[in-house]
Motif scaffolding. Structure first.
Motif, PDB file in Angstrom:
ATOM      1  N   LEU A   1      -2.378  -3.446  -3.875  1.00  0.00           N
ATOM      2  CA  LEU A   1      -2.253  -2.763  -5.161  1.00  0.00           C
ATOM      3  C   LEU A   1      -3.304  -3.293  -6.120  1.00  0.00           C
ATOM      4  O   LEU A   1      -3.901  -2.549  -6.893  1.00  0.00           O
ATOM      5  N   GLU A   2      -3.490  -4.582  -6.084  1.00  0.00           N
ATOM      6  CA  GLU A   2      -4.552  -5.286  -6.793  1.00  0.00           C
ATOM      7  C   GLU A   2      -4.611  -6.689  -6.214  1.00  0.00           C
ATOM      8  O   GLU A   2      -3.861  -7.020  -5.301  1.00  0.00           O
ATOM      9  N   LYS A   3      -5.501  -7.504  -6.710  1.00  0.00           N
ATOM     10  CA  LYS A   3      -5.668  -8.849  -6.174  1.00  0.00           C
ATOM     11  C   LYS A   3      -4.329  -9.582  -6.119  1.00  0.00           C
ATOM     12  O   LYS A   3      -3.587  -9.619  -7.099  1.00  0.00           O
ATOM     13  N   ASP A   4      -3.979 -10.104  -4.952  1.00  0.00           N
ATOM     14  CA  ASP A   4      -2.789 -10.948  -4.712  1.00  0.00           C
ATOM     15  C   ASP A   4      -1.487 -10.179  -4.517  1.00  0.00           C
ATOM     16  O   ASP A   4      -0.471 -10.778  -4.172  1.00  0.00           O
ATOM     17  N   TYR A   5      -1.486  -8.865  -4.726  1.00  0.00           N
ATOM     18  CA  TYR A   5      -0.233  -8.106  -4.634  1.00  0.00           C
ATOM     19  C   TYR A   5      -0.388  -6.956  -3.629  1.00  0.00           C
ATOM     20  O   TYR A   5      -1.229  -6.067  -3.809  1.00  0.00           O
ATOM     21  N   GLY A   6       0.449  -6.977  -2.584  1.00  0.00           N
ATOM     22  CA  GLY A   6       0.362  -6.008  -1.510  1.00  0.00           C
ATOM     23  C   GLY A   6       1.403  -4.921  -1.598  1.00  0.00           C
ATOM     24  O   GLY A   6       2.415  -5.043  -2.299  1.00  0.00           O
ATOM     25  N   TYR A   7       1.147  -3.845  -0.856  1.00  0.00           N
ATOM     26  CA  TYR A   7       2.050  -2.691  -0.800  1.00  0.00           C
ATOM     27  C   TYR A   7       2.273  -2.324   0.652  1.00  0.00           C
ATOM     28  O   TYR A   7       1.321  -2.149   1.428  1.00  0.00           O
ATOM     29  N   LEU A   8       3.543  -2.226   1.053  1.00  0.00           N
ATOM     30  CA  LEU A   8       3.918  -1.829   2.406  1.00  0.00           C
ATOM     31  C   LEU A   8       4.818  -0.612   2.319  1.00  0.00           C
ATOM     32  O   LEU A   8       5.828  -0.627   1.610  1.00  0.00           O
ATOM     33  N   ARG A   9       4.455   0.428   3.043  1.00  0.00           N
ATOM     34  CA  ARG A   9       5.251   1.650   3.082  1.00  0.00           C
ATOM     35  C   ARG A   9       5.747   1.874   4.494  1.00  0.00           C
ATOM     36  O   ARG A   9       4.955   1.953   5.444  1.00  0.00           O
ATOM     37  N   ILE A  10       7.078   1.931   4.670  1.00  0.00           N
ATOM     38  CA  ILE A  10       7.669   2.252   5.970  1.00  0.00           C
ATOM     39  C   ILE A  10       8.282   3.638   5.852  1.00  0.00           C
ATOM     40  O   ILE A  10       9.229   3.845   5.095  1.00  0.00           O
ATOM     41  N   SER A  11       7.735   4.604   6.608  1.00  0.00           N
ATOM     42  CA  SER A  11       8.197   5.985   6.504  1.00  0.00           C
ATOM     43  C   SER A  11       9.380   6.270   7.414  1.00  0.00           C
ATOM     44  O   SER A  11      10.185   7.158   7.154  1.00  0.00           O
ATOM     45  N   SER A  12       9.498   5.536   8.534  1.00  0.00           N
ATOM     46  CA  SER A  12      10.637   5.660   9.440  1.00  0.00           C
ATOM     47  C   SER A  12      10.660   4.415  10.320  1.00  0.00           C
ATOM     48  O   SER A  12       9.658   3.710  10.427  1.00  0.00           O
ATOM     49  N   PHE A  13      11.804   4.151  10.926  1.00  0.00           N
ATOM     50  CA  PHE A  13      11.943   2.964  11.766  1.00  0.00           C
ATOM     51  C   PHE A  13      11.857   3.357  13.232  1.00  0.00           C
ATOM     52  O   PHE A  13      12.766   3.978  13.781  1.00  0.00           O
ATOM     53  N   GLN A  14      10.732   3.007  13.853  1.00  0.00           N
ATOM     54  CA  GLN A  14      10.493   3.292  15.257  1.00  0.00           C
ATOM     55  C   GLN A  14      10.507   1.983  16.040  1.00  0.00           C
ATOM     56  O   GLN A  14      10.578   0.899  15.459  1.00  0.00           O
ATOM     57  N   SER A  15      10.391   2.104  17.357  1.00  0.00           N
ATOM     58  CA  SER A  15      10.508   0.916  18.203  1.00  0.00           C
ATOM     59  C   SER A  15       9.434  -0.130  17.907  1.00  0.00           C
ATOM     60  O   SER A  15       9.653  -1.316  18.101  1.00  0.00           O
ATOM     61  N   GLY A  16       8.264   0.287  17.411  1.00  0.00           N
ATOM     62  CA  GLY A  16       7.191  -0.673  17.145  1.00  0.00           C
ATOM     63  C   GLY A  16       7.006  -1.010  15.680  1.00  0.00           C
ATOM     64  O   GLY A  16       6.003  -1.640  15.304  1.00  0.00           O
ATOM     65  N   THR A  17       7.965  -0.634  14.827  1.00  0.00           N
ATOM     66  CA  THR A  17       7.801  -0.846  13.384  1.00  0.00           C
ATOM     67  C   THR A  17       7.738  -2.327  13.019  1.00  0.00           C
ATOM     68  O   THR A  17       6.948  -2.723  12.155  1.00  0.00           O
ATOM     69  N   GLY A  18       8.545  -3.146  13.668  1.00  0.00           N
ATOM     70  CA  GLY A  18       8.531  -4.583  13.362  1.00  0.00           C
ATOM     71  C   GLY A  18       7.164  -5.203  13.604  1.00  0.00           C
ATOM     72  O   GLY A  18       6.633  -5.933  12.753  1.00  0.00           O
ATOM     73  N   GLU A  19       6.574  -4.890  14.769  1.00  0.00           N
ATOM     74  CA  GLU A  19       5.244  -5.414  15.080  1.00  0.00           C
ATOM     75  C   GLU A  19       4.200  -4.848  14.127  1.00  0.00           C
ATOM     76  O   GLU A  19       3.283  -5.558  13.691  1.00  0.00           O
ATOM     77  N   GLY A  20       4.345  -3.566  13.766  1.00  0.00           N
ATOM     78  CA  GLY A  20       3.416  -2.947  12.826  1.00  0.00           C
ATOM     79  C   GLY A  20       3.461  -3.595  11.456  1.00  0.00           C
ATOM     80  O   GLY A  20       2.424  -3.736  10.785  1.00  0.00           O
ATOM     81  N   LEU A  21       4.656  -4.006  11.035  1.00  0.00           N
ATOM     82  CA  LEU A  21       4.813  -4.672   9.741  1.00  0.00           C
ATOM     83  C   LEU A  21       4.080  -6.013   9.731  1.00  0.00           C
ATOM     84  O   LEU A  21       3.347  -6.326   8.775  1.00  0.00           O
ATOM     85  N   ILE A  22       4.261  -6.808  10.771  1.00  0.00           N
ATOM     86  CA  ILE A  22       3.607  -8.115  10.853  1.00  0.00           C
ATOM     87  C   ILE A  22       2.087  -7.942  10.840  1.00  0.00           C
ATOM     88  O   ILE A  22       1.368  -8.676  10.142  1.00  0.00           O
ATOM     89  N   GLU A  23       1.610  -6.968  11.595  1.00  0.00           N
ATOM     90  CA  GLU A  23       0.168  -6.724  11.655  1.00  0.00           C
ATOM     91  C   GLU A  23      -0.365  -6.303  10.287  1.00  0.00           C
ATOM     92  O   GLU A  23      -1.443  -6.745   9.853  1.00  0.00           O
ATOM     93  N   ALA A  24       0.385  -5.449   9.580  1.00  0.00           N
ATOM     94  CA  ALA A  24      -0.036  -4.992   8.257  1.00  0.00           C
ATOM     95  C   ALA A  24      -0.107  -6.151   7.265  1.00  0.00           C
ATOM     96  O   ALA A  24      -1.041  -6.237   6.459  1.00  0.00           O
ATOM     97  N   ILE A  25       0.872  -7.042   7.317  1.00  0.00           N
ATOM     98  CA  ILE A  25       0.869  -8.189   6.411  1.00  0.00           C
ATOM     99  C   ILE A  25      -0.301  -9.120   6.720  1.00  0.00           C
ATOM    100  O   ILE A  25      -0.974  -9.630   5.809  1.00  0.00           O
TER     101      ILE A  25
END
Length: 453
Positions: free
Chosen positions: A203-227
């Motif tokens: 969003l700006e320096k030091d502050y992130g944004y994560l959007r989860i549109s639905s929960f699929q089998s690989g969402t957990g791994e996708g979240l870690i990768e995004a972070i």
């Protein structure tokens, strides 16, 4: 990540309604088809079954047109399950196969999660970046016509089948929307829907944004990768994130547990209770917090359902996040998929799920810690109005420094105008037009400042 739980159920998920072209995944599945045990045979209500066979025979003999035995029995089964609750249903072999394909995150259709309400198809949530979402379909819309065919009198399965079709073909949805005097018409082109369940950006320096549109089998791994990607882009540890679960209709339970586990270091995440032993499960967090305790603001609204509510409830109960927005949908039941001997399946509600503190959100929803009204935030047109300052008053005292204050102000204004022109317009537009996200970022900054003191 989370340790695998030794349970008989292969996959458990939470789904509201039915997905156009099937979005969510297998909910829960028994390995063997449904069969009656001897004890069940002894408890069968023979008097009621005699009435059923009498009516069955009367329809076969007297109905105005011939009806096949298969259709009558399938319709009877569908009616029996539909009468239980909005989420129990009979799935014919084709419908069952489509449901199983949902875990891939790729399917054909319009891209909306739907259910039935008062005989009409109700939109639970449009999926991000799909034809329905781009056309302007919104959560809460009631679909009353599909092309020229009235929806009233159709089953949900029949309506879903009509909304499916070849990619590139078109369909007109006639919609009743709260606040609109007349029905709205949307011409939508069907497409192959590819859903990326996790999106992220700074969003700006030091502050992130994560959007989860639905929960699929690989969402957990996708979240870690995004972070991880956000941390690399930021180059320093994040001071906080906004987790956006608005209009997220749910999906796979395991994915909701994985997402919650990413931020919770220990303790219960969610548990389920039902009449049968296999319906009772408990999921606990494992060590490590991917954000090392950095603040989280979770955005929810009336379209946040099922697995979204599990995540919001777990983070709220553990005081790991501030929940902001509107009250969530309130779907707190578990559907188990029971394969039948004819290749189909029964989707049966078998349990309720509970947050760590023991809250059942069924028909109640998650109450946000900070409630936001539905408003639209816009920037003020400076050409129409500019506030008057001391420097604008005739005969004002100078600053006392060598540089004239007004000249300095003008220089700063010129510099800011240059910065605004060079800024990312899409980012500025998002911040201005998305009021809840704007407020979430402000709250996140405040919490981060207080936490650092």
């Amino acid at each position: 990540m989370r340790k695998k739980t030794n349970i008989l159920i292969l996959l458990v998920g939470f789904m509201l309604g039915a997905m156009v072209s099937v979005c969510t995944s297998v909910l829960a599945e028994k390995e063997s088809p449904v069969s009656l045990q001897s004890d069940d045979m002894q408890s069968l209500p023979f008097d009621e079954l005699r009435t059923f066979t009498e009516i069955f025979g009367r329809i076969k003999q007297d109905y105005v047109e011939p009806v096949s035995d298969k259709k009558l029995l399938e319709d009877a089964i569908r009616g029996m399950l539909t009468g239980l609750d909005p989420h129990s249903a009979y799935l014919a072999d084709e419908e069952y196969k489509e449901l199983q394909e949902g875990t891939t995150g790729q399917f054909g259709g319009l891209g909306i999660e739907v259910g039935m309400e008062n005989g009409f198809v109700k939109v639970v949530s449009p999926i991000d970046d799909t034809p329905a979402q781009k056309a302007g379909i919104k959560a809460g819309d009631l679909i009353v016509r599909l092309d020229e065919r009235p929806v009233k009198g159709m089953t949900l399965g029949e309506a879903v089948k009509l909304m499916r079709g070849e990619p590139g073909s078109q369909i007109v949805l006639t919609v009743i929307r709260e606040g609109e005097e007349a029905p709205l018409k949307f011409e939508i082109t069907r497409d192959i829907i590819k859903v990326k369940s996790v999106k992220s950006r700074l969003l700006e320096k030091d502050y992130g944004y994560l959007r989860i549109s639905s929960f699929q089998s690989g969402t957990g791994e996708g979240l870690i990768e995004a972070i991880d990607n956000l941390k690399k882009e930021n180059e320093t540890p994040l001071k906080g994130i906004v987790l956006d679960l608005r209009n997220n209709p749910g999906g796979v339970l395991n994915a909701a547990v994985d997402v919650s586990d990413a931020f919770i270091e220990s303790g219960l995440i969610v548990y389920t209770e039902g009449r049968i032993k296999n319906s009772e499960m408990r999921f606990n967090a494992t060590a490590d917090d991917v954000l090392n305790g950095a603040p989280i603001v979770v955005l929810i609204n009336g379209g946040s359902a099922s697995a979204s509510e599990i995540v919001a409830g777990a983070l709220q109960d553990h005081k790991r996040a501030i929940i902001m927005g509107e009250k969530s949908f309130g779907k707190g039941s578990v559907q188990t998929i029971l394969p039948t001997s004819n290749g189909g399946a029964v989707k049966l509600t078998t349990a309720r799920y509970y947050t760590p503190s023991g809250r059942s959100i069924q028909a109640e929803g998650i109450e946000p810690d900070v409630t936001l009204a539905r408003v639209k935030l816009e920037t003020l047109d400076k050409s129409k109005f500019e506030s008057i300052k001391e420097a604008d008053l005739s005969g004002h005292l100078t600053n006392g420094n060598k540089t004239d204050s007004k000249s300095a102000d003008e220089d700063q204004s010129d510099e800011k105008d240059t910065e605004d022109k060079d800024a990312d317009p899409s980012k500025a537009e998002t911040d201005v037009r998305d009021y809840p996200l704007h407020e979430a970022l402000n709250l996140l900054k405040g919490v981060s400042i207080m936490k650092s003191r």
